[in-house]
Motif scaffolding. Structure first.
Motif, PDB file in Angstrom:
ATOM      1  N   TYR A   1      -3.836  15.797  -6.828  1.00 12.38           N
ATOM      2  CA  TYR A   1      -4.135  14.442  -7.388  1.00 12.38           C
ATOM      3  C   TYR A   1      -3.739  13.392  -6.141  1.00 12.38           C
ATOM      4  CZ  TYR A   1       1.022  14.141  -6.514  1.00 12.38           C
ATOM      5  OH  TYR A   1       2.223  14.302  -5.986  1.00 12.38           O
ATOM      6  N   ALA A   2      -4.371  12.148  -6.439  1.00 13.53           N
ATOM      7  CA  ALA A   2      -4.189  11.231  -5.491  1.00 13.53           C
ATOM      8  C   ALA A   2      -3.694   9.789  -6.374  1.00 13.53           C
ATOM      9  CB  ALA A   2      -5.626  10.933  -4.998  1.00 13.53           C
ATOM     10  N   GLU A   3      -2.681   9.246  -5.652  1.00 11.62           N
ATOM     11  CA  GLU A   3      -2.156   7.858  -6.214  1.00 11.62           C
ATOM     12  C   GLU A   3      -2.589   6.835  -5.248  1.00 11.62           C
ATOM     13  OE1 GLU A   3       1.706   8.308  -7.324  1.00 11.62           O
ATOM     14  OE2 GLU A   3       1.352   9.996  -8.676  1.00 11.62           O
ATOM     15  N   VAL A   4      -3.005   5.759  -5.562  1.00 16.42           N
ATOM     16  CA  VAL A   4      -3.442   4.683  -4.442  1.00 16.42           C
ATOM     17  C   VAL A   4      -2.714   3.406  -4.947  1.00 16.42           C
ATOM     18  CG1 VAL A   4      -5.288   3.394  -3.340  1.00 16.42           C
ATOM     19  CG2 VAL A   4      -5.592   5.682  -3.656  1.00 16.42           C
ATOM     20  N   LEU A   5      -1.822   2.633  -4.046  1.00 16.32           N
ATOM     21  CA  LEU A   5      -1.148   1.445  -4.285  1.00 16.32           C
ATOM     22  C   LEU A   5      -1.703   0.456  -3.483  1.00 16.32           C
ATOM     23  CD1 LEU A   5       0.978  -0.225  -5.841  1.00 16.32           C
ATOM     24  CD2 LEU A   5       2.498   0.551  -3.821  1.00 16.32           C
ATOM     25  N   ILE A   6      -2.389  -0.630  -4.045  1.00 19.66           N
ATOM     26  CA  ILE A   6      -2.629  -1.639  -3.203  1.00 19.66           C
ATOM     27  C   ILE A   6      -1.968  -2.889  -3.499  1.00 19.66           C
ATOM     28  CG2 ILE A   6      -4.779  -3.045  -2.758  1.00 19.66           C
ATOM     29  CD1 ILE A   6      -6.247  -0.799  -4.513  1.00 19.66           C
ATOM     30  N   SER A   7      -1.532  -3.681  -2.450  1.00 14.99           N
ATOM     31  CA  SER A   7      -0.817  -4.862  -2.697  1.00 14.99           C
ATOM     32  C   SER A   7      -1.294  -5.665  -1.666  1.00 14.99           C
ATOM     33  CB  SER A   7       0.639  -4.538  -2.576  1.00 14.99           C
ATOM     34  OG  SER A   7       1.056  -3.789  -1.498  1.00 14.99           O
ATOM     35  N   LYS A   8      -0.948  -6.945  -1.695  1.00 17.66           N
ATOM     36  CA  LYS A   8      -1.120  -7.934  -0.692  1.00 17.66           C
ATOM     37  C   LYS A   8       0.175  -8.534  -0.184  1.00 17.66           C
ATOM     38  CE  LYS A   8      -2.882 -11.705  -3.586  1.00 17.66           C
ATOM     39  NZ  LYS A   8      -3.956 -12.533  -3.917  1.00 17.66           N
ATOM     40  N   GLU A   9       0.131  -9.000   1.346  1.00 20.98           N
ATOM     41  CA  GLU A   9       1.404  -9.585   1.488  1.00 20.98           C
ATOM     42  C   GLU A   9       1.294 -10.859   2.343  1.00 20.98           C
ATOM     43  OE1 GLU A   9       2.635  -6.689   4.243  1.00 20.98           O
ATOM     44  OE2 GLU A   9       3.614  -5.392   2.504  1.00 20.98           O
ATOM     45  N   GLY A  10       1.902 -11.864   2.050  1.00 21.47           N
ATOM     46  CA  GLY A  10       1.714 -13.080   2.908  1.00 21.47           C
ATOM     47  C   GLY A  10       0.980 -14.202   2.098  1.00 21.47           C
ATOM     48  N   SER A  11       1.193 -15.570   2.365  1.00 22.54           N
ATOM     49  CA  SER A  11       0.647 -16.512   1.648  1.00 22.54           C
ATOM     50  C   SER A  11      -0.415 -17.133   2.384  1.00 22.54           C
ATOM     51  CB  SER A  11       1.914 -17.405   1.159  1.00 22.54           C
ATOM     52  OG  SER A  11       2.333 -18.056   2.364  1.00 22.54           O
ATOM     53  N   GLY A  12      -0.330 -17.424   3.475  1.00 25.14           N
ATOM     54  CA  GLY A  12      -1.516 -17.882   4.382  1.00 25.14           C
ATOM     55  C   GLY A  12      -2.532 -17.106   4.645  1.00 25.14           C
ATOM     56  N   LYS A  13      -2.281 -16.307   5.587  1.00 23.26           N
ATOM     57  CA  LYS A  13      -3.303 -15.307   5.783  1.00 23.26           C
ATOM     58  C   LYS A  13      -2.956 -14.176   5.215  1.00 23.26           C
ATOM     59  CE  LYS A  13      -5.527 -12.806   9.591  1.00 23.26           C
ATOM     60  NZ  LYS A  13      -5.520 -12.528  11.096  1.00 23.26           N
ATOM     61  N   VAL A  14      -3.844 -13.645   4.170  1.00 28.96           N
ATOM     62  CA  VAL A  14      -3.366 -12.626   3.328  1.00 28.96           C
ATOM     63  C   VAL A  14      -3.723 -11.349   3.981  1.00 28.96           C
ATOM     64  CG1 VAL A  14      -4.012 -11.268   1.069  1.00 28.96           C
ATOM     65  CG2 VAL A  14      -4.127 -13.840   1.149  1.00 28.96           C
ATOM     66  N   GLU A  15      -2.755 -10.378   3.899  1.00 30.60           N
ATOM     67  CA  GLU A  15      -2.824  -8.871   4.677  1.00 30.60           C
ATOM     68  C   GLU A  15      -2.626  -7.946   3.333  1.00 30.60           C
ATOM     69  OE1 GLU A  15       0.040  -6.962   7.449  1.00 30.60           O
ATOM     70  OE2 GLU A  15      -1.517  -7.575   8.710  1.00 30.60           O
ATOM     71  N   TYR A  16      -3.680  -7.234   3.212  1.00 30.76           N
ATOM     72  CA  TYR A  16      -3.560  -5.987   2.325  1.00 30.76           C
ATOM     73  C   TYR A  16      -3.138  -4.865   2.780  1.00 30.76           C
ATOM     74  CZ  TYR A  16      -7.138  -9.224  -0.081  1.00 30.76           C
ATOM     75  OH  TYR A  16      -7.849 -10.150  -0.515  1.00 30.76           O
TER      76      TYR A  16
END
Length: 101
Positions: free
Chosen positions: A35-50
């Motif tokens: 199986y594979a589980e992928v969690l995608i999130s973003k960090e930061g408010s100005g320059k967004v980093e995924y």
């Protein structure tokens, strides 16, 4: 094989479909992927980093990969390269442990 994607960054569906397609292709190549589980999130408010956290279910201990980038296309590319590299390494370790002298 079960693929679960948790999209907390609200990225476009085309990237999610791409990830599922790549993971299915990788599963065909490395059949021991359960199986594979992928969690995608973003960090930061100005320059967004995924940030992508990938958990690969293989016999034994799971493989967990962390990747970060501000460019989502490059992030997917490096993530999928890492997945293949770690599964190739896992396969080599598994075949070495099965070899009897």
């Amino acid at each position: 094989m079960q693929i679960e994607i948790n999209n907390q960054a609200d990225i476009a569906n085309k990237y999610l479909r791409f990830a599922k397609w790549k993971l299915r292709r990788i599963h065909e190549k490395f059949e021991y992927l359960l199986y594979a589980e992928v969690l995608i999130s973003k960090e930061g408010s100005g320059k967004v980093e995924y940030k992508i956290v990938t958990r690969l279910g293989v016999p034994g201990h799971d493989i967990i990969l962390n990747n970060r980038s501000s460019n989502i296309k490059m992030l997917w590319k490096t993530t999928m390269q890492d997945v293949q590299r770690y599964l190739r390494r896992y396969k080599q370790r598994a075949t070495k442990s099965r070899v009897q002298y």
